[in-house]
Write a protein that holds these residues in place. Structure first.
Motif, PDB file in Angstrom:
ATOM      1  N   LYS A 191      52.423   4.297  -0.147  1.00  0.00           N
ATOM      2  CA  LYS A 191      52.842   3.861   1.187  1.00  0.00           C
ATOM      3  C   LYS A 191      51.687   3.995   2.174  1.00  0.00           C
ATOM      4  CE  LYS A 191      57.028   4.813   2.640  1.00  0.00           C
ATOM      5  NZ  LYS A 191      58.205   5.490   3.218  1.00  0.00           N
TER       6      LYS A 191
ATOM      7  N   GLY B  54      53.989   1.887   6.930  1.00  0.00           N
ATOM      8  CA  GLY B  54      55.279   2.109   6.300  1.00  0.00           C
ATOM      9  C   GLY B  54      55.547   1.234   5.086  1.00  0.00           C
ATOM     10  N   LYS B  55      54.682   0.301   4.814  1.00  0.00           N
ATOM     11  CA  LYS B  55      54.853  -0.593   3.661  1.00  0.00           C
ATOM     12  C   LYS B  55      54.207   0.043   2.424  1.00  0.00           C
ATOM     13  CE  LYS B  55      56.395  -4.263   6.025  1.00  0.00           C
ATOM     14  NZ  LYS B  55      56.996  -3.755   7.203  1.00  0.00           N
ATOM     15  N   GLU B  56      54.694  -0.338   1.262  1.00  0.00           N
ATOM     16  CA  GLU B  56      54.085   0.100   0.010  1.00  0.00           C
ATOM     17  C   GLU B  56      53.100  -0.971  -0.446  1.00  0.00           C
ATOM     18  OE1 GLU B  56      57.569   2.793  -2.061  1.00  0.00           O
ATOM     19  OE2 GLU B  56      57.239   0.758  -2.773  1.00  0.00           O
TER      20      GLU B  56
ATOM     21  N   ASN C 104      55.064  -4.347  -0.357  1.00  0.00           N
ATOM     22  CA  ASN C 104      56.521  -4.263  -0.421  1.00  0.00           C
ATOM     23  C   ASN C 104      57.033  -3.445   0.751  1.00  0.00           C
ATOM     24  OD1 ASN C 104      56.761  -5.586  -2.945  1.00  0.00           O
ATOM     25  ND2 ASN C 104      56.181  -3.686  -3.975  1.00  0.00           N
ATOM     26  N   ASP C 105      58.220  -3.790   1.194  1.00  0.00           N
ATOM     27  CA  ASP C 105      58.892  -3.008   2.221  1.00  0.00           C
ATOM     28  C   ASP C 105      59.918  -2.143   1.508  1.00  0.00           C
ATOM     29  OD1 ASP C 105      60.185  -1.934   4.383  1.00  0.00           O
ATOM     30  OD2 ASP C 105      60.461  -3.840   5.423  1.00  0.00           O
ATOM     31  N   PRO C 106      59.714  -0.825   1.453  1.00  0.00           N
ATOM     32  CA  PRO C 106      60.634   0.028   0.694  1.00  0.00           C
ATOM     33  C   PRO C 106      62.045   0.057   1.287  1.00  0.00           C
ATOM     34  CG  PRO C 106      59.020   1.362   1.872  1.00  0.00           C
ATOM     35  CD  PRO C 106      58.633  -0.069   2.065  1.00  0.00           C
ATOM     36  N   GLU C 107      62.197  -0.300   2.557  1.00  0.00           N
ATOM     37  CA  GLU C 107      63.520  -0.282   3.182  1.00  0.00           C
ATOM     38  C   GLU C 107      64.280  -1.585   2.955  1.00  0.00           C
ATOM     39  OE1 GLU C 107      63.117   0.773   7.280  1.00  0.00           O
ATOM     40  OE2 GLU C 107      61.909   2.530   6.809  1.00  0.00           O
ATOM     41  N   PHE C 108      63.601  -2.617   2.490  1.00  0.00           N
ATOM     42  CA  PHE C 108      64.227  -3.916   2.265  1.00  0.00           C
ATOM     43  C   PHE C 108      64.798  -3.968   0.862  1.00  0.00           C
ATOM     44  CE2 PHE C 108      63.846  -8.342   0.712  1.00  0.00           C
ATOM     45  CZ  PHE C 108      64.769  -8.936   1.564  1.00  0.00           C
ATOM     46  N   GLU C 109      66.083  -4.257   0.781  1.00  0.00           N
ATOM     47  CA  GLU C 109      66.707  -4.432  -0.525  1.00  0.00           C
ATOM     48  C   GLU C 109      66.696  -5.915  -0.819  1.00  0.00           C
ATOM     49  OE1 GLU C 109      70.490  -2.542  -1.026  1.00  0.00           O
ATOM     50  OE2 GLU C 109      69.845  -0.792   0.114  1.00  0.00           O
TER      51      GLU C 109
END
Length: 162
Positions: A111, A89-91, A141-146
């Motif tokens: 991803k 799930g990470k980019e 990168n974690d696409p869900e983390f802002e």
């Protein structure tokens, strides 16, 4: 005059360090010693003997289970799939190469959809259909983390409400 064997002197004796653990071999030795030295006129009660044998069997099964769990944990720790499963799930950003020329084709980001292994190496299977070695990832990168906002975004005045 009678000679004393020098090997019997206390300073010549090897020091014995007792083990704090009671293993199945020690348990069997104790049980066999009990059986050998029991009073023939008053032998060990059958129920007591069966109880001790059940304890021995239980001890042996627990030792086997502990060994199996240790083996399982060790195999999990060295598995590349388990080691890199957190990447799902990470980019990842990686250096792409032109298949025909072998020259660098720039950085790509995609991803991770699966993790596999080949010859002991972790392979990341990407959403764009490519597969890369896990150690080829340059950035994760974690696409869900802002992430934290930039200074300009933090200092922007709020829109006045009407």
């Amino acid at each position: 005059m009678v000679q004393i064997d020098p090997s019997l002197y206390l300073h010549n004796q090897k020091e014995r360090t007792p083990s704090p653990e009671l293993g199945k071999d020690e348990f069997l030795k104790i049980l066999m010693t009990q059986l050998q030295h029991q009073d023939p006129t008053n032998p060990m009660d059958d129920r007591q003997f069966i109880s001790q044998m059940a304890e021995f069997s239980s001890l042996e099964q627990m030792m086997n289970m502990t060994k199996s769990i240790d083996t399982l944990v060790q195999s999990q720790l060295i598995s590349p799939v388990i080691k890199y499963s957190h990447m799902l799930g990470k980019e990842v950003t990686y250096q792409a190469y032109d298949e025909e020329t072998g020259k660098e084709a720039g950085l790509k980001t995609s991803k991770v959809v699966a993790v596999s292994q080949s010859e002991g190496w972790a392979i990341l299977e990407l959403e764009n259909g490519e597969k890369i070695y896990a150690d080829a990832a340059l950035q994760v990168n974690d696409p869900e983390f802002e992430g934290p906002q930039s200074e300009d975004e933090q200092n922007e005045p709020n829109e006045p409400s009407e």
